[in-house]
Design a protein around this motif. Structure first.
Motif, PDB file in Angstrom:
ATOM      1  N   VAL A   1       0.833  -1.202   0.000  1.00  0.00           N
ATOM      2  CA  VAL A   1       0.000   0.000   0.000  1.00  0.00           C
ATOM      3  C   VAL A   1       0.868   1.253   0.000  1.00  0.00           C
ATOM      4  N   SER A   2       1.920   1.288   0.797  1.00  0.00           N
ATOM      5  CA  SER A   2       2.785   2.471   0.830  1.00  0.00           C
ATOM      6  C   SER A   2       3.503   2.647  -0.505  1.00  0.00           C
ATOM      7  N   CYS A   3       3.846   1.546  -1.142  1.00  0.00           N
ATOM      8  CA  CYS A   3       4.474   1.582  -2.463  1.00  0.00           C
ATOM      9  C   CYS A   3       3.487   2.168  -3.480  1.00  0.00           C
ATOM     10  N   LEU A   4       2.244   1.700  -3.476  1.00  0.00           N
ATOM     11  CA  LEU A   4       1.233   2.183  -4.421  1.00  0.00           C
ATOM     12  C   LEU A   4       0.862   3.640  -4.161  1.00  0.00           C
ATOM     13  N   MET A   5       0.888   4.057  -2.904  1.00  0.00           N
ATOM     14  CA  MET A   5       0.515   5.429  -2.569  1.00  0.00           C
ATOM     15  C   MET A   5       1.494   6.454  -3.132  1.00  0.00           C
ATOM     16  N   ARG A   6       2.750   6.065  -3.306  1.00  0.00           N
ATOM     17  CA  ARG A   6       3.731   7.034  -3.805  1.00  0.00           C
ATOM     18  C   ARG A   6       3.800   7.076  -5.331  1.00  0.00           C
ATOM     19  N   VAL A   7       3.036   6.218  -6.000  1.00  0.00           N
ATOM     20  CA  VAL A   7       3.059   6.149  -7.463  1.00  0.00           C
ATOM     21  C   VAL A   7       1.958   7.019  -8.040  1.00  0.00           C
ATOM     22  N   LYS A   8       2.371   8.059  -8.763  1.00  0.00           N
ATOM     23  CA  LYS A   8       1.418   8.951  -9.430  1.00  0.00           C
ATOM     24  C   LYS A   8       1.980   9.320 -10.796  1.00  0.00           C
ATOM     25  N   HIS A   9       1.431   8.686 -11.832  1.00  0.00           N
ATOM     26  CA  HIS A   9       1.886   8.925 -13.201  1.00  0.00           C
ATOM     27  C   HIS A   9       0.730   8.660 -14.145  1.00  0.00           C
ATOM     28  N   LYS A  10       0.665   9.396 -15.230  1.00  0.00           N
ATOM     29  CA  LYS A  10      -0.452   9.257 -16.169  1.00  0.00           C
ATOM     30  C   LYS A  10      -0.506   7.889 -16.838  1.00  0.00           C
ATOM     31  N   ASN A  11       0.589   7.124 -16.808  1.00  0.00           N
ATOM     32  CA  ASN A  11       0.605   5.811 -17.445  1.00  0.00           C
ATOM     33  C   ASN A  11       0.681   4.655 -16.446  1.00  0.00           C
ATOM     34  N   VAL A  12       0.297   4.953 -15.205  1.00  0.00           N
ATOM     35  CA  VAL A  12       0.185   3.929 -14.162  1.00  0.00           C
ATOM     36  C   VAL A  12      -1.212   4.078 -13.571  1.00  0.00           C
ATOM     37  N   VAL A  13      -1.931   2.968 -13.453  1.00  0.00           N
ATOM     38  CA  VAL A  13      -3.290   3.032 -12.929  1.00  0.00           C
ATOM     39  C   VAL A  13      -3.276   3.719 -11.561  1.00  0.00           C
ATOM     40  N   ARG A  14      -4.264   4.589 -11.342  1.00  0.00           N
ATOM     41  CA  ARG A  14      -4.309   5.380 -10.115  1.00  0.00           C
ATOM     42  C   ARG A  14      -4.870   4.562  -8.962  1.00  0.00           C
TER      43      ARG A  14
ATOM     44  N   PHE B   1      -8.777   0.779  -7.400  1.00  0.00           N
ATOM     45  CA  PHE B   1      -8.073   1.510  -8.452  1.00  0.00           C
ATOM     46  C   PHE B   1      -9.082   2.188  -9.372  1.00  0.00           C
ATOM     47  N   GLU B   2      -8.609   3.132 -10.182  1.00  0.00           N
ATOM     48  CA  GLU B   2      -9.482   3.797 -11.140  1.00  0.00           C
ATOM     49  C   GLU B   2     -10.017   2.789 -12.158  1.00  0.00           C
ATOM     50  N   TYR B   3     -11.184   3.096 -12.726  1.00  0.00           N
ATOM     51  CA  TYR B   3     -11.807   2.240 -13.729  1.00  0.00           C
ATOM     52  C   TYR B   3     -11.335   2.673 -15.117  1.00  0.00           C
TER      53      TYR B   3
ATOM     54  N   ILE C   1       0.956   4.124 -27.816  1.00  0.00           N
ATOM     55  CA  ILE C   1       0.797   3.208 -26.683  1.00  0.00           C
ATOM     56  C   ILE C   1       2.161   2.702 -26.214  1.00  0.00           C
ATOM     57  N   ILE C   2       3.023   2.297 -27.143  1.00  0.00           N
ATOM     58  CA  ILE C   2       4.361   1.809 -26.777  1.00  0.00           C
ATOM     59  C   ILE C   2       5.145   2.903 -26.056  1.00  0.00           C
ATOM     60  N   LYS C   3       5.119   4.117 -26.601  1.00  0.00           N
ATOM     61  CA  LYS C   3       5.849   5.242 -25.999  1.00  0.00           C
ATOM     62  C   LYS C   3       5.354   5.497 -24.566  1.00  0.00           C
TER      63      LYS C   3
ATOM     64  N   ASP D   1      -7.638   3.731 -21.330  1.00  0.00           N
ATOM     65  CA  ASP D   1      -8.758   4.610 -21.006  1.00  0.00           C
ATOM     66  C   ASP D   1      -9.518   4.975 -22.297  1.00  0.00           C
ATOM     67  N   HIS D   2     -10.454   5.911 -22.201  1.00  0.00           N
ATOM     68  CA  HIS D   2     -11.277   6.299 -23.364  1.00  0.00           C
ATOM     69  C   HIS D   2     -10.445   6.818 -24.529  1.00  0.00           C
ATOM     70  N   HIS D   3      -9.300   7.391 -24.252  1.00  0.00           N
ATOM     71  CA  HIS D   3      -8.443   7.979 -25.297  1.00  0.00           C
ATOM     72  C   HIS D   3      -7.294   7.050 -25.678  1.00  0.00           C
ATOM     73  N   MET D   4      -7.404   5.782 -25.315  1.00  0.00           N
ATOM     74  CA  MET D   4      -6.393   4.763 -25.605  1.00  0.00           C
ATOM     75  C   MET D   4      -5.056   5.073 -24.916  1.00  0.00           C
ATOM     76  N   VAL D   5      -5.126   5.757 -23.779  1.00  0.00           N
ATOM     77  CA  VAL D   5      -3.929   5.997 -22.974  1.00  0.00           C
ATOM     78  C   VAL D   5      -3.691   4.747 -22.139  1.00  0.00           C
ATOM     79  N   PRO D   6      -2.507   4.120 -22.281  1.00  0.00           N
ATOM     80  CA  PRO D   6      -2.230   2.895 -21.526  1.00  0.00           C
ATOM     81  C   PRO D   6      -1.849   3.199 -20.080  1.00  0.00           C
ATOM     82  N   LYS D   7      -2.281   2.322 -19.191  1.00  0.00           N
ATOM     83  CA  LYS D   7      -1.948   2.458 -17.776  1.00  0.00           C
ATOM     84  C   LYS D   7      -1.544   1.091 -17.242  1.00  0.00           C
ATOM     85  N   ILE D   8      -0.354   1.037 -16.673  1.00  0.00           N
ATOM     86  CA  ILE D   8       0.173  -0.207 -16.118  1.00  0.00           C
ATOM     87  C   ILE D   8      -0.577  -0.513 -14.821  1.00  0.00           C
ATOM     88  N   THR D   9      -0.977  -1.760 -14.659  1.00  0.00           N
ATOM     89  CA  THR D   9      -1.746  -2.166 -13.486  1.00  0.00           C
ATOM     90  C   THR D   9      -1.240  -3.501 -12.941  1.00  0.00           C
TER      91      THR D   9
END
Length: 191
Positions: free
Chosen positions: A10-23, A54-56, A81-83, A110-118
């Protein structure tokens, strides 16, 4: 999962905030006493349940787009997506997190095909100066695991190997593609 591991994750996940990582939105933990059989006797024991929220992401996983020919992605979308997967993975590594199970099923869109690592269920949070770990437990999904993983070696390179497999699958539109020489031919056909 014991309390220490859960707290660390949980502490590891709490410090992760990036547009390509699931929130990570939060967690819920509950313990209830139950009467259970233990070695032929009735005992009262705590039964714990823990949930992570996590976010949907409505477009599902990248896996669906690789497996389904009718959903085949255009070159520009593949490149984007790769980038962005690379950017998300680079961020995780800068945070000293090794994912250990990077695969198309663990990349949501997501809706705009933005990839998020989960799916950080088996990820490893390294200490600040740590670059590798040795384990007796095999971590990851077959087909995406780096060869050194079979010897119990965990490094950031483990995720890079998985990323390479994902890129090949995206470019060829095929899972577990063996003939690397033909990747460029299939890539050109993608247009």
């Amino acid at each position: 999962m014991d309390d220490d591991k859960f707290t660390k994750e949980v502490s590891c996940l709490m410090r992760v905030k990036h547009k390509n990582v699931v929130r990570f939105l939060g967690y819920c933990a509950d313990a209830q006493g139950k009467m259970l059989d233990y070695e032929g006797q009735k005992v009262i024991a705590d039964e714990r349940q823990r949930l992570l929220c996590f976010e949907y992401l409505p477009e599902g996983s990248l896996d669906n787009y690789i497996n389904d020919a009718s959903c085949q992605l255009k070159w520009r979308t593949c490149y984007k997506i790769i980038k962005e997967i690379c950017e998300g993975l680079s961020y995780l590594h800068q945070q000293n997190i090794v994912h250990l199970d990077l695969k198309p099923a663990n990349i949501l869109l997501d809706h705009h095909m933005v990839p998020k690592i989960t799916d950080f269920g088996i990820s490893k949070c390294f200490d600040e100066k740590q670059t590798r770990a040795i384990t007796k437990n095999l971590c990851g999904s077959m087909g995406y695991m780096a060869p050194e993983s079979f010897d119990g070696v965990i490094t950031f390179k483990s995720d890079i190997y998985s990323l390479g497999i994902i890129i090949i699958e995206m470019l060829t539109g095929q899972k577990r593609y063996d003939e690397i020489d033909n990747v460029s031919i299939l890539f050109q056909e993608k247009g």
